[in-house]
Scaffold this motif. Structure first.
Motif, PDB file in Angstrom:
ATOM      1  N   SER A 178      39.387  39.645  40.095  1.00 19.82           N
ATOM      2  CA  SER A 178      40.542  39.368  39.084  1.00 19.82           C
ATOM      3  C   SER A 178      41.414  40.661  38.932  1.00 19.82           C
ATOM      4  CB  SER A 178      39.688  39.915  37.631  1.00 19.82           C
ATOM      5  OG  SER A 178      38.447  38.461  37.428  1.00 19.82           O
TER       6      SER A 178
ATOM      7  N   GLU B 274      44.534  39.792  36.350  1.00 18.94           N
ATOM      8  CA  GLU B 274      43.954  39.350  35.689  1.00 18.94           C
ATOM      9  C   GLU B 274      43.174  40.712  34.762  1.00 18.94           C
ATOM     10  OE1 GLU B 274      42.294  36.253  37.446  1.00 18.94           O
ATOM     11  OE2 GLU B 274      44.179  34.812  37.653  1.00 18.94           O
TER      12      GLU B 274
ATOM     13  N   GLN C  75      40.915  39.060  31.969  1.00 15.87           N
ATOM     14  CA  GLN C  75      40.196  38.705  32.652  1.00 15.87           C
ATOM     15  C   GLN C  75      39.205  39.660  32.842  1.00 15.87           C
ATOM     16  OE1 GLN C  75      40.154  35.326  34.903  1.00 15.87           O
ATOM     17  NE2 GLN C  75      38.216  34.981  35.272  1.00 15.87           N
TER      18      GLN C  75
ATOM     19  N   SER D  66      36.906  41.429  30.278  1.00 15.93           N
ATOM     20  CA  SER D  66      35.820  40.866  29.651  1.00 15.93           C
ATOM     21  C   SER D  66      34.137  40.345  30.641  1.00 15.93           C
ATOM     22  CB  SER D  66      36.402  39.298  29.386  1.00 15.93           C
ATOM     23  OG  SER D  66      36.150  38.309  30.443  1.00 15.93           O
TER      24      SER D  66
END
Length: 170
Positions: A141, A146, A149, A152
């Motif tokens: 990621s 990203e 993402q 998380s």
């Protein structure tokens, strides 16, 4: 452990056939070995026996499936596992699950381990495996930029690590 050339049972008989300088290895379970020994040898022993049990297309199909079934983690194919008798990584158990269950059932008469576990093994190896996967996902990621993402995934990693630390201290 090698599998029977005809079915998926473990091979208990191994036959080496020499013909015109060619060496072929055949592996049979108990039942198919006795069938092999009773069949007249019109063609080569391998051809006569295997053709009598399965059409060529089934054999070719099965060999192609064995070659295409590959672990995404270590890259070992099911055919390589059958030839070597060893896995490349722990993920192979899940990747080859459909083919392994009948094999394990034939060998151990069960597909679930009921014995002892190593004392040093982590209490929750499932969480350990999940952590490894999450860390790999986190790296991907970040490489792809990203970041939401990745955040998380980072939070999930921290949650699992906290659970593991709490279970270790108890």
């Amino acid at each position: 452990m090698k599998q029977c050339s005809v079915c998926s049972k473990p091979a208990v008989y191994h036959v080496t056939v020499l013909k015109n300088g060619d060496v072929k290895e055949l592996h049979f379970c108990e039942m198919h070995f006795h069938d092999y020994m009773e069949k007249p040898q019109a063609k080569s022993p391998e051809e006569a026996f295997v053709e009598s049990l399965l059409p060529d297309s089934d054999l070719d199909e099965r060999a192609a499936e064995d070659e295409q079934l590959i672990c995404p983690n270590c890259g070992i194919s099911y055919r390589e596992f059958r030839e070597k008798g060893r896995f490349g990584c722990p993920h192979d158990y899940e990747t080859f699950r459909e083919r392994l269950l009948p094999l394990l059932e034939n060998i151990h008469n069960d597909t679930v381990h009921h014995g002892k576990s190593p004392k040093r093994a982590p209490l929750d190896s499932g969480n350990q495996l999940r952590l490894i996967q999450l860390r790999r996902d986190l790296t991907r990621s970040v490489e792809r930029e990203e970041y939401e993402q990745a955040a998380s995934i980072r939070d999930e990693i921290q949650k699992i690590e906290t659970e593991l630390e709490n279970s270790d201290s108890e």
